[in-house]
Design a protein around this motif. Sequence first.
Motif, PDB file in Angstrom:
ATOM      1  N   VAL A 194      18.726   6.668  -2.101  1.00  9.37           N
ATOM      2  CA  VAL A 194      19.612   5.840  -2.917  1.00  9.37           C
ATOM      3  C   VAL A 194      21.053   6.125  -2.511  1.00  9.37           C
ATOM      4  CG1 VAL A 194      19.614   7.530  -4.811  1.00  9.37           C
ATOM      5  CG2 VAL A 194      20.277   5.153  -5.255  1.00  9.37           C
ATOM      6  N   CYS A 195      21.803   5.042  -2.307  1.00 10.63           N
ATOM      7  CA  CYS A 195      23.210   5.159  -1.923  1.00 10.63           C
ATOM      8  C   CYS A 195      23.949   4.012  -2.610  1.00 10.63           C
ATOM      9  CB  CYS A 195      23.362   5.085  -0.402  1.00 10.63           C
ATOM     10  SG  CYS A 195      25.051   5.319   0.181  1.00 10.63           S
ATOM     11  N   VAL A 196      24.495   4.305  -3.780  1.00  2.00           N
ATOM     12  CA  VAL A 196      25.152   3.279  -4.585  1.00  2.00           C
ATOM     13  C   VAL A 196      26.556   3.754  -4.976  1.00  2.00           C
ATOM     14  CG1 VAL A 196      23.016   2.206  -5.395  1.00  2.00           C
ATOM     15  CG2 VAL A 196      23.957   4.166  -6.652  1.00  2.00           C
ATOM     16  N   LEU A 197      27.180   3.034  -5.906  1.00  2.00           N
ATOM     17  CA  LEU A 197      28.581   3.289  -6.228  1.00  2.00           C
ATOM     18  C   LEU A 197      28.825   4.684  -6.786  1.00  2.00           C
ATOM     19  CD1 LEU A 197      31.495   2.240  -6.554  1.00  2.00           C
ATOM     20  CD2 LEU A 197      30.820   1.397  -8.824  1.00  2.00           C
ATOM     21  N   ASP A 198      28.011   5.093  -7.760  1.00  2.00           N
ATOM     22  CA  ASP A 198      28.230   6.379  -8.412  1.00  2.00           C
ATOM     23  C   ASP A 198      26.938   6.840  -9.081  1.00  2.00           C
ATOM     24  OD1 ASP A 198      28.042   4.783 -10.736  1.00  2.00           O
ATOM     25  OD2 ASP A 198      30.223   4.598 -10.871  1.00  2.00           O
ATOM     26  N   TYR A 199      26.980   8.049  -9.630  1.00  2.00           N
ATOM     27  CA  TYR A 199      25.776   8.614 -10.236  1.00  2.00           C
ATOM     28  C   TYR A 199      25.346   7.845 -11.482  1.00  2.00           C
ATOM     29  CZ  TYR A 199      25.655  12.774  -7.249  1.00  2.00           C
ATOM     30  OH  TYR A 199      25.540  13.635  -6.182  1.00  2.00           O
ATOM     31  N   ALA A 200      26.294   7.282 -12.193  1.00  2.00           N
ATOM     32  CA  ALA A 200      25.935   6.480 -13.365  1.00  2.00           C
ATOM     33  C   ALA A 200      25.077   5.293 -12.946  1.00  2.00           C
ATOM     34  CB  ALA A 200      27.203   6.001 -14.071  1.00  2.00           C
ATOM     35  N   THR A 201      25.398   4.707 -11.798  1.00  2.00           N
ATOM     36  CA  THR A 201      24.604   3.579 -11.307  1.00  2.00           C
ATOM     37  C   THR A 201      23.215   4.038 -10.876  1.00  2.00           C
ATOM     38  OG1 THR A 201      26.644   2.494 -10.555  1.00  2.00           O
ATOM     39  CG2 THR A 201      24.565   1.667  -9.651  1.00  2.00           C
ATOM     40  N   SER A 204       0.843  -1.188   0.000  1.00  2.00           N
ATOM     41  CA  SER A 204       0.000   0.000   0.000  1.00  2.00           C
ATOM     42  C   SER A 204       0.878   1.238   0.000  1.00  2.00           C
ATOM     43  CB  SER A 204      -0.902   0.012   1.239  1.00  2.00           C
ATOM     44  OG  SER A 204      -0.123   0.091   2.407  1.00  2.00           O
ATOM     45  N   HIS A 205       0.313   2.344  -0.471  1.00  2.00           N
ATOM     46  CA  HIS A 205       1.088   3.576  -0.588  1.00  2.00           C
ATOM     47  C   HIS A 205       0.230   4.742  -0.139  1.00  2.00           C
ATOM     48  CE1 HIS A 205       3.705   6.666  -2.074  1.00  2.00           C
ATOM     49  NE2 HIS A 205       2.726   7.151  -2.814  1.00  2.00           N
ATOM     50  N   GLU A 206       0.737   5.519   0.843  1.00  2.00           N
ATOM     51  CA  GLU A 206       0.028   6.704   1.306  1.00  2.00           C
ATOM     52  C   GLU A 206       0.784   7.941   0.835  1.00  2.00           C
ATOM     53  OE1 GLU A 206      -1.637   6.330   5.497  1.00  2.00           O
ATOM     54  OE2 GLU A 206       0.020   4.903   5.541  1.00  2.00           O
ATOM     55  N   SER A 207       0.055   8.988   0.547  1.00  2.00           N
ATOM     56  CA  SER A 207       0.705  10.210   0.090  1.00  2.00           C
ATOM     57  C   SER A 207       1.462  10.857   1.236  1.00  2.00           C
ATOM     58  CB  SER A 207      -0.336  11.200  -0.452  1.00  2.00           C
ATOM     59  OG  SER A 207      -1.139  11.679   0.602  1.00  2.00           O
ATOM     60  N   SER A 208       2.507  11.654   0.869  1.00  2.00           N
ATOM     61  CA  SER A 208       3.325  12.301   1.884  1.00  2.00           C
ATOM     62  C   SER A 208       2.510  13.254   2.739  1.00  2.00           C
ATOM     63  CB  SER A 208       4.491  13.038   1.229  1.00  2.00           C
ATOM     64  OG  SER A 208       4.011  14.024   0.353  1.00  2.00           O
ATOM     65  N   SER A 209       1.455  13.845   2.185  1.00  2.00           N
ATOM     66  CA  SER A 209       0.669  14.806   2.942  1.00  2.00           C
ATOM     67  C   SER A 209      -0.137  14.145   4.044  1.00  2.00           C
ATOM     68  CB  SER A 209      -0.269  15.575   2.002  1.00  2.00           C
ATOM     69  OG  SER A 209      -1.161  14.684   1.346  1.00  2.00           O
ATOM     70  N   SER A 210      -0.379  12.823   3.945  1.00  2.00           N
ATOM     71  CA  SER A 210      -1.208  12.140   4.928  1.00  2.00           C
ATOM     72  C   SER A 210      -0.410  11.378   5.962  1.00  2.00           C
ATOM     73  CB  SER A 210      -2.171  11.171   4.216  1.00  2.00           C
ATOM     74  OG  SER A 210      -1.428  10.137   3.576  1.00  2.00           O
ATOM     75  N   VAL A 211       0.922  11.340   5.810  1.00  2.00           N
ATOM     76  CA  VAL A 211       1.763  10.579   6.725  1.00  2.00           C
ATOM     77  C   VAL A 211       2.703  11.526   7.459  1.00  2.00           C
ATOM     78  CG1 VAL A 211       3.414   8.693   6.944  1.00  2.00           C
ATOM     79  CG2 VAL A 211       1.661   8.611   5.160  1.00  2.00           C
ATOM     80  N   PRO A 212       2.654  11.579   8.801  1.00  2.00           N
ATOM     81  CA  PRO A 212       3.559  12.467   9.535  1.00  2.00           C
ATOM     82  C   PRO A 212       5.013  12.133   9.241  1.00  2.00           C
ATOM     83  CG  PRO A 212       1.847  11.551  10.985  1.00  2.00           C
ATOM     84  CD  PRO A 212       1.775  10.805   9.687  1.00  2.00           C
ATOM     85  N   GLY A 213       5.882  13.149   9.307  1.00  2.00           N
ATOM     86  CA  GLY A 213       7.294  12.936   9.022  1.00  2.00           C
ATOM     87  C   GLY A 213       7.924  11.895   9.911  1.00  2.00           C
ATOM     88  N   SER A 214       7.478  11.809  11.169  1.00  2.00           N
ATOM     89  CA  SER A 214       8.105  10.898  12.119  1.00  2.00           C
ATOM     90  C   SER A 214       7.777   9.436  11.855  1.00  2.00           C
ATOM     91  CB  SER A 214       7.686  11.260  13.543  1.00  2.00           C
ATOM     92  OG  SER A 214       6.279  11.166  13.684  1.00  2.00           O
ATOM     93  N   THR A 215       6.763   9.177  11.020  1.00  2.00           N
ATOM     94  CA  THR A 215       6.380   7.787  10.737  1.00  2.00           C
ATOM     95  C   THR A 215       6.408   7.455   9.249  1.00  2.00           C
ATOM     96  OG1 THR A 215       4.042   8.423  10.666  1.00  2.00           O
ATOM     97  CG2 THR A 215       4.907   7.678  12.783  1.00  2.00           C
ATOM     98  N   ARG A 216       6.845   8.379   8.437  1.00  2.00           N
ATOM     99  CA  ARG A 216       6.796   8.209   6.990  1.00  2.00           C
ATOM    100  C   ARG A 216       7.643   7.017   6.539  1.00  2.00           C
ATOM    101  NH1 ARG A 216       7.663  13.696   4.244  1.00  2.00           N
ATOM    102  NH2 ARG A 216       5.518  13.919   4.949  1.00  2.00           N
ATOM    103  N   PRO A 217       7.090   6.107   5.737  1.00  2.00           N
ATOM    104  CA  PRO A 217       7.872   4.972   5.219  1.00  2.00           C
ATOM    105  C   PRO A 217       9.017   5.457   4.328  1.00  2.00           C
ATOM    106  CG  PRO A 217       5.514   4.614   4.911  1.00  2.00           C
ATOM    107  CD  PRO A 217       5.685   6.044   5.300  1.00  2.00           C
ATOM    108  N   VAL A 218      10.058   4.671   4.293  1.00  2.00           N
ATOM    109  CA  VAL A 218      11.250   5.017   3.521  1.00  2.00           C
ATOM    110  C   VAL A 218      11.707   3.792   2.747  1.00  2.00           C
ATOM    111  CG1 VAL A 218      13.632   5.826   3.637  1.00  2.00           C
ATOM    112  CG2 VAL A 218      11.965   6.683   5.275  1.00  2.00           C
ATOM    113  N   SER A 219      12.163   4.002   1.528  1.00  2.00           N
ATOM    114  CA  SER A 219      12.802   2.934   0.754  1.00  2.00           C
ATOM    115  C   SER A 219      14.284   3.257   0.623  1.00  2.00           C
ATOM    116  CB  SER A 219      12.171   2.811  -0.638  1.00  2.00           C
ATOM    117  OG  SER A 219      10.838   2.349  -0.544  1.00  2.00           O
ATOM    118  N   VAL A 220      15.117   2.232   0.768  1.00  2.00           N
ATOM    119  CA  VAL A 220      16.557   2.399   0.631  1.00  2.00           C
ATOM    120  C   VAL A 220      17.040   1.500  -0.499  1.00  2.00           C
ATOM    121  CG1 VAL A 220      18.811   2.182   1.745  1.00  2.00           C
ATOM    122  CG2 VAL A 220      16.825   2.956   3.078  1.00  2.00           C
ATOM    123  N   ILE A 221      17.640   2.111  -1.503  1.00  2.00           N
ATOM    124  CA  ILE A 221      18.181   1.379  -2.646  1.00  2.00           C
ATOM    125  C   ILE A 221      19.702   1.410  -2.565  1.00  2.00           C
ATOM    126  CG2 ILE A 221      18.401   1.390  -5.161  1.00  2.00           C
ATOM    127  CD1 ILE A 221      15.569   2.556  -5.282  1.00  2.00           C
ATOM    128  N   GLY A 222      20.306   0.244  -2.495  1.00  2.00           N
ATOM    129  CA  GLY A 222      21.751   0.126  -2.346  1.00  2.00           C
ATOM    130  C   GLY A 222      22.101  -0.257  -0.923  1.00  2.00           C
TER     131      GLY A 222
END
Length: 300
Positions: free
Chosen positions: A75-82, A2-20
């Motif tokens: 996103v935190c990967v090797l370089d900007y090309a990645t 499920s996906h909630e918009s940023s306006s409906s989710v408080p900053g302290s509980t907002r889901p985060v995705s991490v790539i890399g």
Amino acid sequence: MSHESSSSVPGSTRPVSVIGLGQMGSALARAFLTAGRTTTVWNRTTGKAAALVEQGALRADSVAEAVVASDVVVVCVLDYATVRELLDPVVASLTGRTLVNLTSGSPEQARESAEWAGEHGFAYLDGAIMTTPPGIGDPASMILCSGSPAVFAEHRETLAVLGDPLGLGEDAGLAALYDTGLLGLMWSVFAGWLHATALVGADGVPAKAFAPTAIRWLTAVGGFMDTYAPQIDTGHYPGDDATVDVQLAAVHHLLEASRARGIDTRLPELHRDLMAKTVASGHGRDSYGRVIEQFRPSRA
């Protein structure tokens, strides 16, 4: 997912995705998990996600799945090309979201990435992590951020999970620019400390005994930087403290002590040459801040 918009989710509980999920990316994800955030993770080598999944992270099976899982994508990967290699195929899914790029690169690459984000309708913050992975989550660790001040303000609470977020302003390239400059400062300080430690060590002083005095001295050096910074901005170097010619005389003592102990002299020779050129240009009575002109492009 499920996906909630940023306006409906408080900053302290907002889901985060991490790539890399290299050492740094994994540290970022762990910090979000420790803070109680719903954290979706993806890595090209899927095994790197296993430990994080055990700690409660949600494993995405694809970059696309990671992107749509959260309004904030880190996103935190090797370089900007990645970064572009991974996200170009799913760029439409980023529309309306915020991409926080904590990948190391140049100011020019950061600015190009901000333009790319603008073309595709998603918010973009470029960042630089001024610590190693064990420092993630420590409020003393600086997380430099550049890009829209409004976007930074919206996500500051999320970024504060990682350290102390410092917004540098609208220019997306500033975080990378500060990062490269600060790393140069770090290496210069390390080199100076190592040279000094080798010097006193030649007379039997242990590094551990010398370090507290060196650290205390760096606090005083920080005060000199505060004094010289406005002089550099105005181009006026009054020389009402230790002038360049006085410091040029002092650096010769460092050279003599180094040579007498067989210590490499390349670093103090660089200091001597920079100061000597400043004196030769007629500015020996100016403050040390004037030496910045030796680093600037020639106006010839």
